[in-house]
Design a protein around this motif. Structure first.
Motif, PDB file in Angstrom:
ATOM      1  N   SER A 160       4.252   8.662 -14.020  1.00  0.00           N
ATOM      2  CA  SER A 160       3.003   8.252 -13.393  1.00  0.00           C
ATOM      3  C   SER A 160       3.128   8.209 -11.879  1.00  0.00           C
ATOM      4  O   SER A 160       4.230   8.165 -11.333  1.00  0.00           O
ATOM      5  CB  SER A 160       2.582   6.860 -13.897  1.00  0.00           C
ATOM      6  N   ILE A 161       1.989   8.224 -11.216  1.00  0.00           N
ATOM      7  CA  ILE A 161       1.884   7.841  -9.812  1.00  0.00           C
ATOM      8  C   ILE A 161       1.195   6.482  -9.797  1.00  0.00           C
ATOM      9  O   ILE A 161       0.111   6.324 -10.365  1.00  0.00           O
ATOM     10  CB  ILE A 161       1.074   8.861  -9.002  1.00  0.00           C
ATOM     11  N   LEU A 162       1.838   5.505  -9.161  1.00  0.00           N
ATOM     12  CA  LEU A 162       1.330   4.134  -9.167  1.00  0.00           C
ATOM     13  C   LEU A 162       0.941   3.706  -7.758  1.00  0.00           C
ATOM     14  O   LEU A 162       1.554   4.125  -6.775  1.00  0.00           O
ATOM     15  CB  LEU A 162       2.392   3.172  -9.711  1.00  0.00           C
ATOM     16  N   ALA A 163      -0.076   2.854  -7.684  1.00  0.00           N
ATOM     17  CA  ALA A 163      -0.544   2.335  -6.395  1.00  0.00           C
ATOM     18  C   ALA A 163      -1.299   1.037  -6.640  1.00  0.00           C
ATOM     19  O   ALA A 163      -1.711   0.739  -7.776  1.00  0.00           O
ATOM     20  CB  ALA A 163      -1.454   3.353  -5.700  1.00  0.00           C
ATOM     21  N   ALA A 164      -1.498   0.265  -5.586  1.00  0.00           N
ATOM     22  CA  ALA A 164      -2.319  -0.945  -5.676  1.00  0.00           C
ATOM     23  C   ALA A 164      -3.765  -0.550  -5.978  1.00  0.00           C
ATOM     24  O   ALA A 164      -4.238   0.493  -5.522  1.00  0.00           O
ATOM     25  CB  ALA A 164      -2.233  -1.740  -4.378  1.00  0.00           C
ATOM     26  N   PRO A 165      -4.511  -1.381  -6.719  1.00  0.00           N
ATOM     27  CA  PRO A 165      -5.832  -0.979  -7.222  1.00  0.00           C
ATOM     28  C   PRO A 165      -7.017  -1.444  -6.388  1.00  0.00           C
ATOM     29  O   PRO A 165      -8.158  -1.323  -6.844  1.00  0.00           O
ATOM     30  CB  PRO A 165      -5.872  -1.680  -8.582  1.00  0.00           C
ATOM     31  N   ASP A 199       0.793  -1.231   0.000  1.00  0.00           N
ATOM     32  CA  ASP A 199       0.000   0.000   0.000  1.00  0.00           C
ATOM     33  C   ASP A 199       0.827   1.283   0.000  1.00  0.00           C
ATOM     34  O   ASP A 199       0.340   2.342   0.397  1.00  0.00           O
ATOM     35  CB  ASP A 199      -0.997   0.026   1.164  1.00  0.00           C
ATOM     36  N   MET A 200       2.059   1.216  -0.481  1.00  0.00           N
ATOM     37  CA  MET A 200       2.795   2.449  -0.743  1.00  0.00           C
ATOM     38  C   MET A 200       2.294   3.070  -2.042  1.00  0.00           C
ATOM     39  O   MET A 200       1.832   2.366  -2.952  1.00  0.00           O
ATOM     40  CB  MET A 200       4.295   2.174  -0.844  1.00  0.00           C
ATOM     41  N   ILE A 201       2.379   4.380  -2.125  1.00  0.00           N
ATOM     42  CA  ILE A 201       2.056   5.119  -3.345  1.00  0.00           C
ATOM     43  C   ILE A 201       3.343   5.784  -3.808  1.00  0.00           C
ATOM     44  O   ILE A 201       3.970   6.551  -3.059  1.00  0.00           O
ATOM     45  CB  ILE A 201       0.940   6.142  -3.105  1.00  0.00           C
ATOM     46  N   LEU A 202       3.746   5.491  -5.044  1.00  0.00           N
ATOM     47  CA  LEU A 202       5.065   5.877  -5.534  1.00  0.00           C
ATOM     48  C   LEU A 202       4.972   6.647  -6.843  1.00  0.00           C
ATOM     49  O   LEU A 202       4.169   6.306  -7.728  1.00  0.00           O
ATOM     50  CB  LEU A 202       5.927   4.633  -5.759  1.00  0.00           C
ATOM     51  N   GLY A 203       5.820   7.664  -6.971  1.00  0.00           N
ATOM     52  CA  GLY A 203       6.055   8.254  -8.282  1.00  0.00           C
ATOM     53  C   GLY A 203       6.871   7.287  -9.122  1.00  0.00           C
ATOM     54  O   GLY A 203       7.709   6.549  -8.595  1.00  0.00           O
TER      55      GLY A 203
END
Length: 347
Positions: free
Chosen positions: A204-209, A183-187
């Motif tokens: 992009s900014i990526l995260a779990a969906p 559940d980290m949100i990363l550039g």
């Protein structure tokens, strides 16, 4: 006067509509605005009694009207095409309306055109490319150019930035997938920048969906209203399984119905998603990350939203990347295989 961002906001609100038929008052207003010559809303003789006047974007019936009004606009375009144009021709959609994924999808469903193509630079950012092609054609007789959506500028990392707040790792796709699954949100920065208005896996900014709370956090990071949707990026081989998509949708310009309720962060209230499909040919680094995330979670899908300050272009240098991360609350960022995690994000 309308603001530049209003069209996108109304497109998002239209997806909240739960009815398709206008009331008598709504039908009268729609006819005034769309039939015959142009009329400004201010000239509507019944404006003081107009439905949904000044009710705000959270009012359910206004959201219904946004969807009904959007459909009414499309139907007038469709009616013109059917009565004025030859069927079976290919359609190229350009201009800002090409970013209306619902309309692009409706055009495809009509079956009136042999094919629907929406370039990734459908908005005004494509004008420079078109102007250059026109000049080249007039000078040389050749209108063909070699380009793809990742034809922007390279990322500038050769700048002086204090990186002491970060732990820095050399990490592969498996490592980044694990951070995202936690559940980290990363550039996410790789290769050259995208051209056009969509982040397609290079800035992009990526995260779990999976979680609704992830969508809420992403909109907070982006400083956007909470009704705004977050788009999924998905392995092409997984697209039919999770979104019923049987073709390439590499530029995030069409909508598809999610086939599961597990992808809450990327599924809009009406069950649709503005899908980007990815292959190793279209974006190798992102495809490797999605494959690693699939191995870990069973889903080759991630949240993908644009890496930019509100109203600004995509972030393309380390100074802005650092500022965005710390000011907006990212857990860190990835630049071509190097992971920078804020020390307090994973204590």
């Amino acid at each position: 006067y309308p603001r530049g961002s209003d069209a996108g906001k109304l497109m998002a609100l239209a997806s909240f509509a739960t009815r398709t038929e206008p009331t008598t008052a709504e039908a009268e207003l729609i006819s005034f605005l769309l039939d015959g010559k142009y009329h400004a809303l201010a000239d509507y003789p019944h404006l003081a009694d107009a439905p949904h006047l000044n009710v705000g974007v959270d009012e359910p019936e206004f959201r219904n009207f946004a969807g009904i009004y959007s459909d009414a606009i499309f139907e007038r375009f469709h009616r013109f095409a059917v009565t004025k144009m030859e069927p079976g021709l290919p359609l190229v959609i350009a201009g800002g309306c090409g970013l209306n994924c619902d309309w692009n999808t409706l055009w495809r469903r009509t079956g009136f055109f042999s094919d629907i193509f929406v370039p990734p630079v459908a908005n005004d950012s494509g004008s420079a490319i078109g102007t250059a092609i026109d000049a080249q054609f007039r000078l040389s007789g050749n209108p063909k150019i070699g380009w793809d959506v990742y034809s922007g500028s390279p990322f500038r990392a050769d700048v002086d930035v204090d990186l002491t707040p970060y732990e820095v790792y050399n990490a592969g796709p498996d490592d980044v997938a694990k951070f995202l699954a936690d559940d980290m949100i990363l550039g996410w920065v790789t290769g050259r920048c995208e051209i056009g208005p969509r982040a397609l896996g290079n800035r992009s900014i990526l995260a779990a969906p999976f979680r609704e709370s992830t969508r809420e956090r992403l909109n907070k990071i982006k400083q956007r209203e909470q009704y705004r949707p977050i788009a999924p990026t998905c392995l092409r081989a997984e697209a039919e399984r999770w979104f019923g998509c049987r073709e390439d949708s590499s530029h995030m310009l069409f909508t598809y119905k999610a086939t599961t309720d597990a992808l809450r962060a990327v599924t809009h209230v009406n069950g649709t998603a503005r899908l980007q499909t990815v292959t190793r040919q279209s974006n190798g680094r992102l495809a490797d990350l999605l494959a690693a995330f699939q191995q870990l979670t069973g889903y080759g899908v991630l949240c993908n939203t644009s890496l930019n300050f509100s109203g600004k272009g995509l972030i393309n240098n380390l100074v802005d990347m650092d500022a965005f991360t710390r000011e907006r609350g990212l857990d860190g960022f990835v630049i071509d295989g190097s992971v920078y995690l804020l020390r307090d994000s994973h204590d």
